[in-house]
Design a protein around this motif. Structure first.
Motif, PDB file in Angstrom:
ATOM      1  N   ALA A  36       3.909 -10.655  13.661  1.00 21.78           N
ATOM      2  CA  ALA A  36       5.007 -11.007  12.758  1.00 21.78           C
ATOM      3  C   ALA A  36       4.486 -11.324  11.371  1.00 21.78           C
ATOM      4  O   ALA A  36       3.314 -11.653  11.182  1.00 21.78           O
ATOM      5  CB  ALA A  36       5.782 -12.198  13.314  1.00 21.78           C
ATOM      6  N   ILE A  37       5.383 -11.217  10.400  1.00 20.69           N
ATOM      7  CA  ILE A  37       5.088 -11.661   9.032  1.00 20.69           C
ATOM      8  C   ILE A  37       5.600 -13.081   8.914  1.00 20.69           C
ATOM      9  O   ILE A  37       6.785 -13.352   9.148  1.00 20.69           O
ATOM     10  CB  ILE A  37       5.762 -10.757   7.988  1.00 20.69           C
ATOM     11  N   CYS A  38       4.715 -13.988   8.558  1.00 18.50           N
ATOM     12  CA  CYS A  38       5.051 -15.408   8.462  1.00 18.50           C
ATOM     13  C   CYS A  38       5.360 -15.770   7.013  1.00 18.50           C
ATOM     14  O   CYS A  38       4.867 -15.133   6.074  1.00 18.50           O
ATOM     15  CB  CYS A  38       3.879 -16.241   8.973  1.00 18.50           C
ATOM     16  N   LEU A  58      -4.539  -9.048   7.450  1.00 20.15           N
ATOM     17  CA  LEU A  58      -3.633 -10.192   7.466  1.00 20.15           C
ATOM     18  C   LEU A  58      -3.049 -10.440   8.854  1.00 20.15           C
ATOM     19  O   LEU A  58      -3.190  -9.640   9.758  1.00 20.15           O
ATOM     20  CB  LEU A  58      -2.498  -9.957   6.467  1.00 20.15           C
ATOM     21  N   GLY A  59      -2.350 -11.570   8.966  1.00 22.31           N
ATOM     22  CA  GLY A  59      -1.542 -11.833  10.146  1.00 22.31           C
ATOM     23  C   GLY A  59      -2.098 -12.901  11.059  1.00 22.31           C
ATOM     24  O   GLY A  59      -3.277 -12.869  11.431  1.00 22.31           O
ATOM     25  N   HIS A  60      -1.242 -13.867  11.429  1.00 21.63           N
ATOM     26  CA  HIS A  60      -1.677 -14.930  12.332  1.00 21.63           C
ATOM     27  C   HIS A  60      -0.627 -15.247  13.395  1.00 21.63           C
ATOM     28  O   HIS A  60      -0.734 -16.259  14.070  1.00 21.63           O
ATOM     29  CB  HIS A  60      -2.030 -16.197  11.538  1.00 21.63           C
ATOM     30  N   GLN A 139      -2.110  -8.497  12.251  1.00 19.09           N
ATOM     31  CA  GLN A 139      -1.162  -7.446  11.871  1.00 19.09           C
ATOM     32  C   GLN A 139      -1.924  -6.127  11.936  1.00 19.09           C
ATOM     33  O   GLN A 139      -2.254  -5.504  10.935  1.00 19.09           O
ATOM     34  CB  GLN A 139      -0.584  -7.718  10.477  1.00 19.09           C
ATOM     35  N   ALA A 140      -2.220  -5.741  13.152  1.00 18.55           N
ATOM     36  CA  ALA A 140      -3.139  -4.639  13.409  1.00 18.55           C
ATOM     37  C   ALA A 140      -2.895  -4.117  14.820  1.00 18.55           C
ATOM     38  O   ALA A 140      -2.129  -4.703  15.596  1.00 18.55           O
ATOM     39  CB  ALA A 140      -4.583  -5.119  13.272  1.00 18.55           C
ATOM     40  N   GLU A 141      -3.545  -3.010  15.145  1.00 17.76           N
ATOM     41  CA  GLU A 141      -3.399  -2.459  16.497  1.00 17.76           C
ATOM     42  C   GLU A 141      -4.235  -3.218  17.518  1.00 17.76           C
ATOM     43  O   GLU A 141      -3.884  -3.264  18.705  1.00 17.76           O
ATOM     44  CB  GLU A 141      -3.787  -0.982  16.488  1.00 17.76           C
ATOM     45  N   TYR A 142      -5.329  -3.828  17.060  1.00 12.49           N
ATOM     46  CA  TYR A 142      -6.192  -4.602  17.947  1.00 12.49           C
ATOM     47  C   TYR A 142      -6.668  -5.854  17.224  1.00 12.49           C
ATOM     48  O   TYR A 142      -6.747  -5.884  15.987  1.00 12.49           O
ATOM     49  CB  TYR A 142      -7.416  -3.782  18.409  1.00 12.49           C
ATOM     50  N   LEU A 143      -7.011  -6.892  17.990  1.00  9.91           N
ATOM     51  CA  LEU A 143      -7.472  -8.149  17.418  1.00  9.91           C
ATOM     52  C   LEU A 143      -8.607  -8.718  18.257  1.00  9.91           C
ATOM     53  O   LEU A 143      -8.480  -8.835  19.489  1.00  9.91           O
ATOM     54  CB  LEU A 143      -6.324  -9.171  17.372  1.00  9.91           C
ATOM     55  N   VAL A 387       9.355  -8.741  12.850  1.00 11.71           N
ATOM     56  CA  VAL A 387       8.392  -8.509  13.917  1.00 11.71           C
ATOM     57  C   VAL A 387       7.915  -7.065  13.824  1.00 11.71           C
ATOM     58  O   VAL A 387       8.730  -6.139  13.716  1.00 11.71           O
ATOM     59  CB  VAL A 387       9.010  -8.774  15.303  1.00 11.71           C
ATOM     60  N   LEU A 388       6.603  -6.879  13.848  1.00  8.83           N
ATOM     61  CA  LEU A 388       5.999  -5.553  13.777  1.00  8.83           C
ATOM     62  C   LEU A 388       5.429  -5.200  15.148  1.00  8.83           C
ATOM     63  O   LEU A 388       4.772  -6.028  15.792  1.00  8.83           O
ATOM     64  CB  LEU A 388       4.888  -5.525  12.725  1.00  8.83           C
TER      65      LEU A 388
END
Length: 405
Positions: A36-38, A58-60, A139-143, A387-388
């Protein structure tokens, strides 16, 4: 893999970046199924968060399926569905052992720079500048998830991604905001900001025993959703004097507790001091725009509580400490120690006492992220929460049955 990367103020790009790998035996790698974008990502988008580097992912707010596990990680296995807290914690240091996971002593490689700015340093955070570790975000395909035997919580069967995704940040943050108010039952709570965190703060305050919630907001969609969330009164700060209205509603006493769910980028049109804050930050004479915090202090009753969950980054100007000291106010604030709240909040979802998906207005593929950053930032198209979902093929606006006033 594809990911959303920062390249400067207002410049977010969906681009190819290296796939994450196991770097420590306690790591895990997840395939992201939803992120998600916060609202705090918008501070990065606006260029006000220091120590960002071009290409930072980005993205948390992230969840997904475990696809790889480090040799020493005995908690997770391949195939587990998990939600990942935005705070990265070791589980072993003084702060983790006392439940203060967002103060972890071991997970922030940027601690020297952070200490110069803040006097000490917080835990590492995903996707949120090199002051908090420089970790790639979700905000990626993998983390890659460090200390994955401490942070992620497994998702029970039967719960959808949309129901549990916000356990990563905004639900615990909104709940903590209300929890900080030390509610015993029957209180009046005033909440500035009816974005996603403010919405969760409204619902959490009522679940924790508040008798009445006053929401302060000006955006039509957010005002309407605040009423649906249970706010008894919604004050439009561009149409009414907030202080006068709260005093009227509380017979001159003030709210029992005030929650600042706005933080550093208060609306400049809200007041003269807010416009002056904007001038100071634009001319590098100030670091933050704390109009909301000033107002919350003035609107809080004697010996009440001011709960701060909106993000501030630097040094705040003209805070009325004389008011706070002479009237006995208590201040509570933190980056949310998400891990401390997860079991309790997951149970609330499982029991059907709250469905966090109520805030979602837009679902979209990762590739649409840069454009939706703009939409969210500009409060366009009724956007409250994005939501992405990697692999999704088109943007979908989620229908909301909102009764507009």
């Amino acid at each position: 893999m594809k990911a959303l990367a920062w390249h400067g103020k207002g410049d977010i790009r969906c681009e190819e970046v290296p796939d994450p790998k196991i770097e420590h035996p306690r790591d895990a790698v997840i395939k992201v199924t939803a992120c998600a974008i916060c609202g705090s990502d918008l501070h990065i988008y606006g260029g006000i968060i220091p120590e960002m580097k071009r290409g930072d992912v980005l993205g948390h707010e992230t969840m997904g399926e475990v696809v790889e596990v480090g040799a020493e990680n005995k908690k997770l296995k391949v195939g587990d569905r998990v939600v990942v807290p935005f705070t990265i914690a070791c589980g072993e240091c003084f702060f983790c052992q006392n439940g203060f996971f967002s103060g972890c002593e071991r997970t922030n490689p940027g601690h020297k720079k952070a200490s110069k700015l803040w006097g000490n340093y917080p835990a590492g955070l995903f996707g949120y500048s090199h002051l908090t570790g420089g970790y790639a975000g979700g905000q990626a395909e993998y983390l890659r998830v460090p200390y994955a035997d401490v942070g992620p919580i497994k998702v029970p069967d039967g719960l959808s991604d949309d129901q549990v995704l916000f356990l990563s940040d905004i639900f615990p943050t909104g709940f903590m905001a209300a929890d900080f108010c030390q509610l015993r039952g029957g209180e009046t709570v005033a909440i500035w900001g009816a974005g996603p965190v403010g919405q969760f703060a409204i619902r959490s305050a009522l679940m924790l025993g508040a008798e009445r919630v006053i929401s302060i907001e000006t955006v039509a969609e957010r005002k309407a959703l605040a009423k649906q969330s249970g706010a008894a009164v919604v004050i439009d700060f561009l149409e009414e004097d907030v202080y006068d209205r709260i005093m009227e509603l509380t017979n001159g006493r003030g709210a029992d507790a005030c929650i600042d769910a706005v933080g550093t980028e208060a609306e400049p049109a809200a007041s003269l001091d807010s416009r002056w804050d904007r001038v100071k930050t634009a001319t590098f004479m100030g670091t933050d725009r704390p109009h909301v915090l000033r107002q919350a202090i003035h609107c809080c009753r004697n010996f009440g509580t001011v709960s701060i969950v909106g993000v501030y980054g630097g040094f705040l100007d003209k805070i009325p400490m004389g008011s706070a000291i002479n009237r006995g106010l208590t201040f509570r604030m933190a980056q949310t120690p998400v891990q401390a709240y997860l079991p309790r909040l997951m149970k609330l979802i499982e029991e059907g006492k709250i469905d966090p998906s109520f805030v979602i207005t837009h679902e979209a593929p990762l590739e649409a992220g840069p454009e939706l950053y703009k939409t969210f930032r500009n409060k366009e198209d009724g956007c409250i929460k994005v939501v992405l979902k990697p692999g999704m093929t088109e943007t979908r606006k989620v229908k909301k049955e909102i009764a507009y006033a």
